[in-house]
Design a protein around this motif. Sequence first.
Motif, PDB file in Angstrom:
ATOM      1  N   CYS A  39      -4.851  -4.967  -1.960  1.00 52.12           N
ATOM      2  CA  CYS A  39      -4.064  -4.770  -0.743  1.00 52.12           C
ATOM      3  C   CYS A  39      -4.065  -3.296  -0.350  1.00 52.12           C
ATOM      4  N   SER A  41      -1.664  -1.757   0.617  1.00 52.04           N
ATOM      5  CA  SER A  41      -0.426  -1.184   0.101  1.00 52.04           C
ATOM      6  C   SER A  41      -0.652  -0.496  -1.242  1.00 52.04           C
ATOM      7  N   GLU A  69      -1.435  -9.038  -5.758  1.00 49.13           N
ATOM      8  CA  GLU A  69      -1.878 -10.307  -5.166  1.00 49.13           C
ATOM      9  C   GLU A  69      -2.633 -11.099  -6.245  1.00 49.13           C
ATOM     10  N   GLN A  94       5.513 -14.356  -5.972  1.00 51.64           N
ATOM     11  CA  GLN A  94       6.036 -13.579  -4.860  1.00 51.64           C
ATOM     12  C   GLN A  94       6.371 -12.185  -5.391  1.00 51.64           C
ATOM     13  N   ALA A  96       7.556  -9.494  -3.835  1.00 53.98           N
ATOM     14  CA  ALA A  96       8.699  -8.805  -3.230  1.00 53.98           C
ATOM     15  C   ALA A  96       9.975  -9.298  -3.899  1.00 53.98           C
ATOM     16  N   GLU A 147      -0.423 -14.514  -1.126  1.00 49.66           N
ATOM     17  CA  GLU A 147       0.498 -13.461  -0.709  1.00 49.66           C
ATOM     18  C   GLU A 147       0.150 -12.915   0.683  1.00 49.66           C
ATOM     19  N   CYS A 151       2.328 -13.442   4.407  1.00 54.23           N
ATOM     20  CA  CYS A 151       2.704 -12.424   5.393  1.00 54.23           C
ATOM     21  C   CYS A 151       2.395 -12.917   6.803  1.00 54.23           C
ATOM     22  N   THR A 316       7.049  -7.867   8.480  1.00 51.52           N
ATOM     23  CA  THR A 316       6.205  -7.365   7.407  1.00 51.52           C
ATOM     24  C   THR A 316       6.489  -8.188   6.163  1.00 51.52           C
ATOM     25  N   GLY A 317       5.447  -8.694   5.568  1.00 47.62           N
ATOM     26  CA  GLY A 317       5.623  -9.517   4.376  1.00 47.62           C
ATOM     27  C   GLY A 317       6.126 -10.903   4.711  1.00 47.62           C
TER      28      GLY A 317
END
Length: 421
Positions: A39, A41, A69, A94, A96, A147, A151, A316-317
Amino acid sequence: MKTKAVRMYGLDDLRLETFDLPEMKEDEILVKVISDSICMSTYKAVKQGKNHKRVPQDVDTNPIIVGHEMAGVIVKVGKKYEGQFLPGQKFSLQPALNYKGSPFSPGYSYPYFGGNATYNIIPPEVMELGCLLVYDGDSYFGASLGEPMSCIIGGYHANYHTVTGKYEHIMGTKAGGDLIIMGGAGPMGLGAVDYALAIDNRPKRVVVADISDDRLKRAARFITPERAKAAGVELIYVNTAAYDDPIAHLMSLTGDKGYDDVFVYAPVKVLVEEGDKLLAKDGCMNFFAGPTDHQFNAPINLYHVHYSNTHIMGSTGGNTDDLKEALYMAANHLINPSVMLTHIGGIDATIDAIMDLPNIPGGKKLIYNHIDMPLTAIEDFGKLGENDPLFKALHERVEKHNGLWNAEAEAYLLKYFDAEA
């Protein structure tokens, strides 16, 4: 047990290392991580080091495993979760977590829990939050890509429309409406188109706008207008760079009504401005792309906000329900997340792939943690296969699926390297 993992020690400091995992506790779960898709990120975290809000301040002495991910198979279940989870089950998760307000999450914060590793110990907060999810699909990449797909799904669910005369919001994109994805021929845009064709409240028309003929041609190859038509959706790919007045052309595709749902998939000021101009009455624009500039802004038409009830929002997400939906749809072949994938590699390719991610063309890059293989574009398998039997075999299996990575190719790759779960 030993694990091999890519660990971050700070700003621009990634190292591939083998080390011992601690003894698993009764409220933890040991897993074998088969795949992890990279990702952007992660790249951003490496470029910020301990300045990133999710990275611990002692990362230089207590390095963390990068990657979030991930997908794999459960190896051993602690006593507390026996019966709830079983050895041999495929999993996704997940990332988050938001556990008791903590910003920590896998791939940024944990020394023994992250996607770019051969084995992980999953801590109890993941199970407490319901973030460890069993996956029933026939591949690991489908779970890894759950993942990013979640999003996309979250964006669709976050859009909303109103009811005239009532203080009521109808959540989700408009059924039978016009939907456009600006900057939409990249990997996430393709996932968004794929999802639009599968949902119950699907739009009547989807327009994918981009400025790259190559990206648009690739998109049209994998998600054809003919396939969309079979699902009851008109799918149109548009290179806006080919028009002196792209707004006029895009509006004409809707009979000048405008678009009920606009997704902006690239943090480009002009795309935000154009998206705002394209909104129909009660249209919703979702600024999906995450900018790195804290001062990123663009003008919007507040006259239309007031009189035409247009609305601007961002997402986001995705939440855990979005991920569950993504995994269910992938496992049942209602969506095909592999439309996002363009490169495959082994764990030895991870560091270079992360550090150079913005400069590597194409879509998502998938790492298989139990093999060593250079990061390789799927479209190059054929040429490489002229001299390499592995790539020849992979090319044959990919071509059977219209050039897309697939469960058969994955199974062959894992067996070739004796890396099966």
